[in-house]
Design a protein around this motif. Structure first.
Motif, PDB file in Angstrom:
ATOM      1  N   MET A  77      15.249  -0.439   4.067  1.00 58.71           N
ATOM      2  CA  MET A  77      14.188   0.148   3.243  1.00 58.71           C
ATOM      3  C   MET A  77      14.088  -0.582   1.898  1.00 58.71           C
ATOM      4  N   GLU A  78      15.262  -0.913   1.352  1.00 60.73           N
ATOM      5  CA  GLU A  78      15.299  -1.550   0.032  1.00 60.73           C
ATOM      6  C   GLU A  78      14.588  -2.907   0.078  1.00 60.73           C
ATOM      7  N   LEU A  79      14.914  -3.691   1.102  1.00 59.08           N
ATOM      8  CA  LEU A  79      14.330  -5.026   1.231  1.00 59.08           C
ATOM      9  C   LEU A  79      12.827  -4.937   1.504  1.00 59.08           C
ATOM     10  N   THR A  80      12.464  -4.045   2.410  1.00 60.75           N
ATOM     11  CA  THR A  80      11.045  -3.891   2.751  1.00 60.75           C
ATOM     12  C   THR A  80      10.244  -3.496   1.517  1.00 60.75           C
ATOM     13  N   GLU A  81      10.795  -2.571   0.750  1.00 62.43           N
ATOM     14  CA  GLU A  81      10.089  -2.112  -0.454  1.00 62.43           C
ATOM     15  C   GLU A  81       9.978  -3.243  -1.479  1.00 62.43           C
ATOM     16  N   ARG A  82      11.004  -4.079  -1.520  1.00 58.95           N
ATOM     17  CA  ARG A  82      11.025  -5.162  -2.518  1.00 58.95           C
ATOM     18  C   ARG A  82      10.062  -6.286  -2.151  1.00 58.95           C
ATOM     19  N   ILE A  83       9.946  -6.607  -0.869  1.00 60.52           N
ATOM     20  CA  ILE A  83       9.192  -7.827  -0.536  1.00 60.52           C
ATOM     21  C   ILE A  83       7.790  -7.577   0.009  1.00 60.52           C
ATOM     22  N   CYS A  84       7.535  -6.387   0.545  1.00 57.32           N
ATOM     23  CA  CYS A  84       6.249  -6.189   1.225  1.00 57.32           C
ATOM     24  C   CYS A  84       5.187  -5.641   0.279  1.00 57.32           C
ATOM     25  N   ASP A  85       3.955  -6.104   0.442  1.00 52.64           N
ATOM     26  CA  ASP A  85       2.870  -5.543  -0.369  1.00 52.64           C
ATOM     27  C   ASP A  85       2.106  -4.470   0.411  1.00 52.64           C
ATOM     28  N   ALA A  86       2.372  -4.391   1.707  1.00 50.14           N
ATOM     29  CA  ALA A  86       1.749  -3.339   2.518  1.00 50.14           C
ATOM     30  C   ALA A  86       2.725  -2.979   3.634  1.00 50.14           C
ATOM     31  N   ILE A  87       2.680  -1.733   4.071  1.00 47.20           N
ATOM     32  CA  ILE A  87       3.642  -1.298   5.095  1.00 47.20           C
ATOM     33  C   ILE A  87       2.996  -0.313   6.074  1.00 47.20           C
ATOM     34  N   ALA A  88       3.683  -0.138   7.194  1.00 46.74           N
ATOM     35  CA  ALA A  88       3.348   0.955   8.107  1.00 46.74           C
ATOM     36  C   ALA A  88       4.657   1.649   8.459  1.00 46.74           C
ATOM     37  N   ILE A  89       4.639   2.962   8.396  1.00 48.28           N
ATOM     38  CA  ILE A  89       5.795   3.749   8.849  1.00 48.28           C
ATOM     39  C   ILE A  89       5.405   4.331  10.194  1.00 48.28           C
ATOM     40  N   ILE A  90       6.200   3.988  11.228  1.00 50.14           N
ATOM     41  CA  ILE A  90       5.855   4.515  12.547  1.00 50.14           C
ATOM     42  C   ILE A  90       7.022   5.323  13.124  1.00 50.14           C
ATOM     43  N   ALA A  91       6.693   6.295  13.951  1.00 47.39           N
ATOM     44  CA  ALA A  91       7.697   7.090  14.664  1.00 47.39           C
ATOM     45  C   ALA A  91       7.051   7.597  15.940  1.00 47.39           C
ATOM     46  N   ASP A  92       7.834   7.677  16.995  1.00 44.25           N
ATOM     47  CA  ASP A  92       7.322   8.131  18.290  1.00 44.25           C
ATOM     48  C   ASP A  92       6.046   7.399  18.702  1.00 44.25           C
ATOM     49  N   GLY A  93       6.000   6.119  18.403  1.00 45.34           N
ATOM     50  CA  GLY A  93       4.870   5.304  18.854  1.00 45.34           C
ATOM     51  C   GLY A  93       3.582   5.504  18.094  1.00 45.34           C
ATOM     52  N   ALA A  94       3.612   6.241  16.975  1.00 47.21           N
ATOM     53  CA  ALA A  94       2.384   6.492  16.220  1.00 47.21           C
ATOM     54  C   ALA A  94       2.573   6.110  14.752  1.00 47.21           C
ATOM     55  N   VAL A  95       1.483   5.734  14.108  1.00 42.66           N
ATOM     56  CA  VAL A  95       1.537   5.396  12.684  1.00 42.66           C
ATOM     57  C   VAL A  95       1.499   6.684  11.880  1.00 42.66           C
ATOM     58  N   ALA A 130       2.021   6.588   8.394  1.00 39.98           N
ATOM     59  CA  ALA A 130       1.362   6.196   7.145  1.00 39.98           C
ATOM     60  C   ALA A 130       1.265   4.683   7.152  1.00 39.98           C
ATOM     61  N   ALA A 131       0.162   4.158   6.605  1.00 41.07           N
ATOM     62  CA  ALA A 131       0.008   2.695   6.543  1.00 41.07           C
ATOM     63  C   ALA A 131      -0.945   2.354   5.417  1.00 41.07           C
ATOM     64  N   GLY A 132      -0.725   1.186   4.825  1.00 43.81           N
ATOM     65  CA  GLY A 132      -1.614   0.719   3.763  1.00 43.81           C
ATOM     66  C   GLY A 132      -0.836  -0.010   2.694  1.00 43.81           C
ATOM     67  N   PRO A 133      -1.491  -0.241   1.556  1.00 40.83           N
ATOM     68  CA  PRO A 133      -0.800  -0.896   0.444  1.00 40.83           C
ATOM     69  C   PRO A 133       0.449  -0.102   0.058  1.00 40.83           C
ATOM     70  N   LEU A 134       1.500  -0.822  -0.302  1.00 37.75           N
ATOM     71  CA  LEU A 134       2.794  -0.185  -0.552  1.00 37.75           C
ATOM     72  C   LEU A 134       2.692   0.992  -1.523  1.00 37.75           C
ATOM     73  N   ALA A 135       2.045   0.762  -2.673  1.00 34.91           N
ATOM     74  CA  ALA A 135       1.990   1.802  -3.706  1.00 34.91           C
ATOM     75  C   ALA A 135       1.302   3.057  -3.187  1.00 34.91           C
ATOM     76  N   GLU A 136       0.274   2.831  -2.349  1.00 35.38           N
ATOM     77  CA  GLU A 136      -0.475   3.969  -1.802  1.00 35.38           C
ATOM     78  C   GLU A 136       0.401   4.792  -0.854  1.00 35.38           C
ATOM     79  N   VAL A 137       1.145   4.089  -0.008  1.00 40.33           N
ATOM     80  CA  VAL A 137       1.983   4.791   0.975  1.00 40.33           C
ATOM     81  C   VAL A 137       3.141   5.497   0.276  1.00 40.33           C
ATOM     82  N   LEU A 138       3.729   4.829  -0.715  1.00 40.69           N
ATOM     83  CA  LEU A 138       4.895   5.425  -1.383  1.00 40.69           C
ATOM     84  C   LEU A 138       4.509   6.588  -2.283  1.00 40.69           C
ATOM     85  N   ASP A 139       3.349   6.480  -2.928  1.00 41.66           N
ATOM     86  CA  ASP A 139       2.856   7.561  -3.783  1.00 41.66           C
ATOM     87  C   ASP A 139       3.931   8.012  -4.779  1.00 41.66           C
TER      88      ASP A 139
END
Ligand SMILES: Nc1ncnc2c1ncn2[C@@H]1O[C@H](COP(=O)(O)OP(=O)(O)OP(=O)(O)O)[C@@H](O)[C@H]1O
Length: 327
Positions: free
Chosen positions: A269-287, A289-298
Motif C-alpha cells: 500500500m505504501e509503495l502504491t500510494e507513493r508512486i501511483c497517480d491513479a489507482i483501482a481497489i478491487i475485491a471479489d472481481g469488482a472495482v 473504487a477507481a480514479g485519481p489517487l487523491a479522489e480515491v483516498l479522500d
C-alpha cells in the motif's frame, strides 16, 4: 555480450523515449490506416476526449510532463476496460470490471488475495481470453486486433517462467527477436537496459542463477525491449530489495515521462500510494473504487481506504488454543 560502461542518462532516456515514437507511429497508423481496420474495430476507436489535469503532482517526476515525448493528443486513453468478465467453472473471478487509464499514468491495482488482479491483468494483455467485455489499448481492441494491440504492450506476468537456461543477454536477445527487432537494435537496447537495471555485470550468467530480485529486473527489461507504450506489471516489486526497487522505479518513471503508461498490481500500500497517480481497489472481481489517487483516498491513507473498502482484519476468535503453548 561485450561489457560496457553504464550508459549516460541521456542514452537510457533515448531508449525509454521510444514509446513516444511508437505512440506517434501508432497514432498515424490508427489515423492513416483506419480504412484498413475491420469496420467493427474501427468503429470502436474512441473519439478524442479532453485530457484531464493530473490529480496531484507525481512525487517522482523530475521533468516537465509536457515533454516532446508525450502521447499524441488524439489518443487520450491508454487503456479502456469495459465489462470485463471471467468465470472459472461456477466461480466468477472477474465480474464486469471497468477501468480507464490515461497515457503517462502510473496506475496501481490493489486488492486482497484472490481479488482478481492477475486474472484482470492477464485479460488486459491478451494472455487469457475473457468471457465478456472489451479491452482497448490506445484504441486497439486487444482481442479483435490482437497483433497490433500487442505491439503496444510489454508484460511482466505473475509467476513468470523464464527460459532460465539462457544467460541474461540471451534472454533479452530472445525477447527482442520475438518482437522482430534486428541484432544491432537488440544489442544496443540490451546494453542500455542492463545498465539501467544494474545488471550489466550479470548478463553472461544463467538466469537460473539470478536472485529473485535480479530475475524480476531482467523480466521487466525483457518486457521493455520492444519499446512498448503500455507496460503491464504484475507484482513488479515482489522480492525486490529497496535499492533495486528504486532502480526499477527510476526506469519506470522515465518511461512514463516519455509518454509511456505503467499499470501495476501490488500488495504494498505504501509503495502504491507513493508512486501511483491513479489507482483501482478491487475485491471479489469488482472495482470498489477507481480514479485519481487523491479522489480515491479522500484524505485517508491507501491502507485505511483499502481496509475500509475491502474488509477489516479476519476474526481470530475461537483460537484460544493458540495461547496455550504445547510443552
Ligand atoms: N486458472 C484458474 N482456474 C481456476 N480458478 C482460478 C484460476 N485462476 C484464478 N482463479 C481464481 O480466480 C480468483 C482470482 O484469482 P487471481 O489470481 O486473479 O487473484 P489475485 O487478486 O491476483 O490474487 P493474489 O493477490 O493472491 O495474487 C481466485 O479465486 C482464484 O482461485
Amino acid at each position: 555480450m561485450v561489457a560496457r560502461e553504464a550508459p549516460a542518462a541521456s542514452e537510457v532516456v533515448e531508449l525509454i523515449e521510444q514509446p513516444a515514437e511508437a505512440a506517434a507511429d501508432a497514432a498515424v497508423l490508427a489515423q492513416v490506416e483506419a480504412p484498413a481496420v475491420p469496420e467493427e474495430t474501427a468503429a470502436e476507436v474512441p473519439a478524442p476526449v479532453q485530457r484531464r489535469a493530473p490529480a496531484k503532482p507525481h512525487p517522482l517526476r523530475h521533468t516537465a510532463p509536457d515533454s516532446p515525448a508525450a502521447a499524441p493528443a488524439s489518443i487520450d486513453i491508454a487503456l479502456s476496460v469495459q465489462g470485463l468478465t471471467k468465470r472459472f467453472g461456477g466461480r466468477t473471478a472477474v465480474d464486469g470490471i471497468e477501468l480507464q487509464v490515461h497515457p503517462g499514468s502510473f496506475f496501481g491495482i490493489v486488492g486482497p488475495n484472490g481479488a482478481g488482479k492477475t486474472t484482470t491483468l492477464s485479460m488486459i494483455t491478451g494472455l487469457l481470453r475473457p468471457d465478456g467485455g472489451v479491452v482497448r489499448v490506445y484504441g486497439l481492441d486487444v482481442w479483435g486486433n490482437a497483433a497490433l494491440a500487442k505491439k503496444q504492450i510489454g508484460v511482466l506476468p505473475d509467476r513468470l517462467r523464464l527460459f532460465d537456461r539462457l544467460t541474461g543477454a540471451e534472454l533479452l536477445h530472445h525477447a527482442g527477436a520475438l518482437r522482430g527487432l534486428d541484432r544491432a537494435t537488440i544489442a544496443q537496447r540490451s546494453a542500455d537496459l542492463a545498465a539501467a537495471f544494474g545488471l550489466e555485470h550479470s548478463m553472461h550468467r544463467l538466469v537460473a542463477d539470478f536472485s529473485a530480485g535480479m530475475t524480476k529486473k531482467i523480466a521487466i527489461a525483457a518486457a521493455m525491449i520492444h519499446a512498448p507504450r503500455l507496460l503491464v506489471l504484475d507484482e513488479p516489486f515482489e522480492s525486490v530489495d529497496p535499492v533495486s526497487t528504486s532502480i526499477v522505479l527510476d526506469v519506470l518513471t522515465r518511461f512514463t515521462h516519455a509518454g509511456g503508461t505503467v499499470i501495476l498490481s501490488s500488495h504494498s500500500m505504501e509503495l502504491t500510494e507513493r508512486i501511483c497517480d491513479a489507482i483501482a481497489i478491487i475485491a471479489d472481481g469488482a472495482v470498489l473504487a477507481a480514479g485519481p489517487l487523491a479522489e480515491v483516498l479522500d484524505g485517508r491513507s491507501l491502507e485505511e481506504r483499502f481496509v475500509e473498502l475491502a474488509g477489516g482484519a479476519a476474526a481470530v476468535e475461537g483460537m484460544e488454543w493458540l495461547q496455550n503453548f504445547s510443552d
